[in-house]
Structure formats: C-alpha cells, structure tokens
Design a protein around this motif. Sequence first.
Motif, short mmCIF file in Angstrom:
data_model
loop_
_atom_site.label_atom_id
_atom_site.label_comp_id
_atom_site.label_asym_id
_atom_site.label_seq_id
_atom_site.Cartn_x
_atom_site.Cartn_y
_atom_site.Cartn_z
N HIS A 1 0.81 -1.21 0.00
CA HIS A 1 0.00 0.00 0.00
C HIS A 1 0.84 1.27 0.00
O HIS A 1 0.31 2.37 -0.07
CB HIS A 1 -0.95 0.01 1.21
N HIS A 2 2.17 1.14 0.11
CA HIS A 2 3.03 2.32 0.03
C HIS A 2 2.92 2.94 -1.36
O HIS A 2 2.96 2.23 -2.37
CB HIS A 2 4.49 1.95 0.30
N ARG A 3 2.84 4.25 -1.40
CA ARG A 3 2.70 4.96 -2.67
C ARG A 3 4.06 5.50 -3.11
O ARG A 3 4.69 6.28 -2.40
CB ARG A 3 1.69 6.10 -2.53
N ILE A 4 4.50 5.08 -4.29
CA ILE A 4 5.78 5.51 -4.84
C ILE A 4 5.63 6.94 -5.37
O ILE A 4 4.61 7.28 -5.97
CB ILE A 4 6.24 4.57 -5.98
N ARG B 1 4.77 22.52 -7.63
CA ARG B 1 4.91 22.75 -6.19
C ARG B 1 5.08 21.42 -5.46
O ARG B 1 4.28 20.51 -5.58
CB ARG B 1 3.70 23.50 -5.63
N LEU B 2 6.15 21.35 -4.67
CA LEU B 2 6.44 20.15 -3.89
C LEU B 2 6.03 20.31 -2.43
O LEU B 2 5.64 19.34 -1.78
CB LEU B 2 7.93 19.82 -3.96
N LEU C 1 1.97 20.48 3.51
CA LEU C 1 1.60 19.53 2.48
C LEU C 1 2.81 19.22 1.62
O LEU C 1 3.52 20.14 1.18
CB LEU C 1 0.48 20.08 1.59
N ILE C 2 3.07 17.96 1.39
CA ILE C 2 4.09 17.51 0.44
C ILE C 2 3.37 16.79 -0.68
O ILE C 2 2.58 15.87 -0.43
CB ILE C 2 5.14 16.61 1.10
N ASN C 3 3.60 17.23 -1.89
CA ASN C 3 2.87 16.72 -3.06
C ASN C 3 1.37 16.86 -2.86
O ASN C 3 0.59 15.95 -3.18
CB ASN C 3 3.22 15.26 -3.34
N GLU C 4 0.97 18.02 -2.30
CA GLU C 4 -0.44 18.38 -2.08
C GLU C 4 -1.17 17.41 -1.14
O GLU C 4 -2.39 17.34 -1.14
CB GLU C 4 -1.20 18.46 -3.43
N ARG C 5 -0.43 16.71 -0.32
CA ARG C 5 -1.02 15.81 0.67
C ARG C 5 -0.46 16.17 2.04
O ARG C 5 0.74 16.30 2.21
CB ARG C 5 -0.68 14.35 0.32
N GLU C 6 -1.37 16.32 3.03
CA GLU C 6 -0.93 16.69 4.37
C GLU C 6 0.12 15.71 4.86
O GLU C 6 -0.01 14.50 4.69
CB GLU C 6 -2.14 16.71 5.31
N ARG D 1 -0.40 12.40 6.58
CA ARG D 1 -1.11 11.35 5.85
C ARG D 1 -0.16 10.45 5.06
O ARG D 1 -0.59 9.44 4.52
CB ARG D 1 -2.15 11.97 4.93
N TRP D 2 1.12 10.83 5.00
CA TRP D 2 2.13 9.91 4.46
C TRP D 2 2.66 9.06 5.61
O TRP D 2 2.95 9.60 6.68
CB TRP D 2 3.30 10.69 3.84
N ASN D 3 2.78 7.76 5.40
CA ASN D 3 3.41 6.98 6.46
C ASN D 3 4.92 7.21 6.43
O ASN D 3 5.44 7.90 5.54
CB ASN D 3 3.04 5.49 6.37
N THR D 4 5.63 6.65 7.39
CA THR D 4 7.05 6.95 7.55
C THR D 4 7.85 6.62 6.30
O THR D 4 8.72 7.40 5.87
CB THR D 4 7.63 6.16 8.75
N THR D 5 7.58 5.47 5.70
CA THR D 5 8.32 5.06 4.50
C THR D 5 7.98 5.96 3.32
O THR D 5 8.87 6.39 2.57
CB THR D 5 8.01 3.60 4.15
#
Length: 285
Positions: A5-8, A17-18, A76-81, A84-88
């Motif tokens: 489920h990790h998103r590359i 914008r990053l 936000l990184i890549n328009e995502r809070e 909401r990204w897991n550690t990996t």
Amino acid sequence: MLNRHHRIPDTHRVGERLVRARHLEVEIAGKRIIHDINIDLYAGEVVALVGPNGAGKSTLLAAISADLPLSRGEVLINEREISRWNTTELAMRRAVLLQNIGISFPFTVEEVVRMGRSPWAGTPAETQDELIVSAAMRMTQVEELRERSYTTLSGGEKGRVAFARVLSQATPLIFLDEATAAMDIRHQEMVMGIARDYARQGGGVLLVVHSLDVAAAYADRIILMKDGTIVEEGKPRDVLKSEILSTVYSHPIRVIEDPDTANLLIIPQRPFSPLSPSDHLPSHH
C-alpha cells in the motif's frame, strides 16, 4: 519489505509545487519559536533560509520536514498533508540532513551512506542501490573513506558522509540544515554545487545557511528570518540589500558586486584596520 500500500512518488516537472506550508507555528518549552509562517517550495529551485542566530531557521526546516511537531498550521508535500504519508512514504519524498547526526555506533562510511536506501527496500528501485550508493560517495568525495568507521572521522568528513546518505535516498526533496558548517571552502562549494545540480535536474532544495555570500551565489530564492518571522523573501538581489541586512543583523553590512563574476559580496563593516605588529603590539623584550 515494502508494504503493497506504500505509494511511490510520481515524477515531478520543474515548476511543480512540492511543498505547501501554511500558518506554521512552533512552541518549545512554552516559548513560541515560529510565528505564522507560509512557505512554498517548487521543483527546480534552491531556497535558502538565512538570518541571525535564534531567528528560527533550523526550527522552521525541522517543522517543514516533519522532524518537529507543529503547534499550529499544516505542511503539504505533493499536495497531501504530511501526516497522511506513512514513515516510508515520507522518506521516499524527502531526505533530511539535520545539524546533529546521531550516529554513535561504529558503522563504516559505506554502511552510513547505504542507510539512505532503506525506504526503497522491496521496490523496483532497490536494484539500483549499488549504483546510487557508489555515485553518492563519488560525488561527495568519500570513496576513499569507504571502510573507515564513521565515528573516527573529522567533522567535515562526517558532514560529507551524511550528505552522501541524503543523496543516496534519491528523493524529490532535500532539506539541509547547515550542511557545510564543518567543511573547508573546497568542500563547501562542492556541496552547494551538488545542491544546485539537484535542483537543475528537477529536485527541490530547502537549506539553512549562515554564509550570505553562499546564499547569494547558489539560491534561486532567499527567505530572510528574524525572531521567528519572515522579514523578506525573494530573489537574492531583492533580499540581500545593505539596509535590510544591517537592520536584521544589527550590524552595518555592505553589499557589493564582484566586478569579475557579478556575484554579490556581503561584507560586514569593520571599524578598524589590521594591526601592524611593530606599531600596535607590545614588545616581548
């Protein structure tokens, strides 16, 4: 192993914008260090955070990179809070070099650099580990230290190895906090040149740097801070002006243009001339 489920990360275009940071506030031990700061960072640019000691530069970088909790605001990184990204997933998107590298065990230089590849374990990118680690060590000129214990290195050598680890992580974003602090001039220029190339190839670089000359030479955009707030932001020539710097640093500062290179030179005003030993120093007879 990589969770399915990790998103590359996606490939980014220059100008995309990053990072989007809004209304950031950070309190430490009841004291507000960062006050309502907004920052954007785009692919293809180097942004330098500058300002006097205690301005909040390192705190701001740590907050944006998720190494320090926010009291208020969002990143936000890549328009995502960012939460909401897991550690990996976060480690696939940003690599961080903080001032204090907490490595006390006797890992070899190569093992430290290879740590940057850990987010990519179990992904197709894992097949490039050897190539990327070797390239990172070559770029930072630590190949000859490959078998040395990290704990035996000088401060400048440790800095280059830590930077190689960041590069081996191969992320769209890199955050550097005083990456060149312990380095000699040649290696300072090497690190900044690599950061410049990283942005040129589509990455985004946010760095804390004390040298205003370095910021002027390598940054696309400068954020000048004081007392936890942004005083000025813009292109180096718009921000690095004598009047502004003299006020922020509480010391007279001249900004002139190098006649040979057109680079900006930032010179603190000094009210004295070099002493002549024969005229000014006491005799040792």
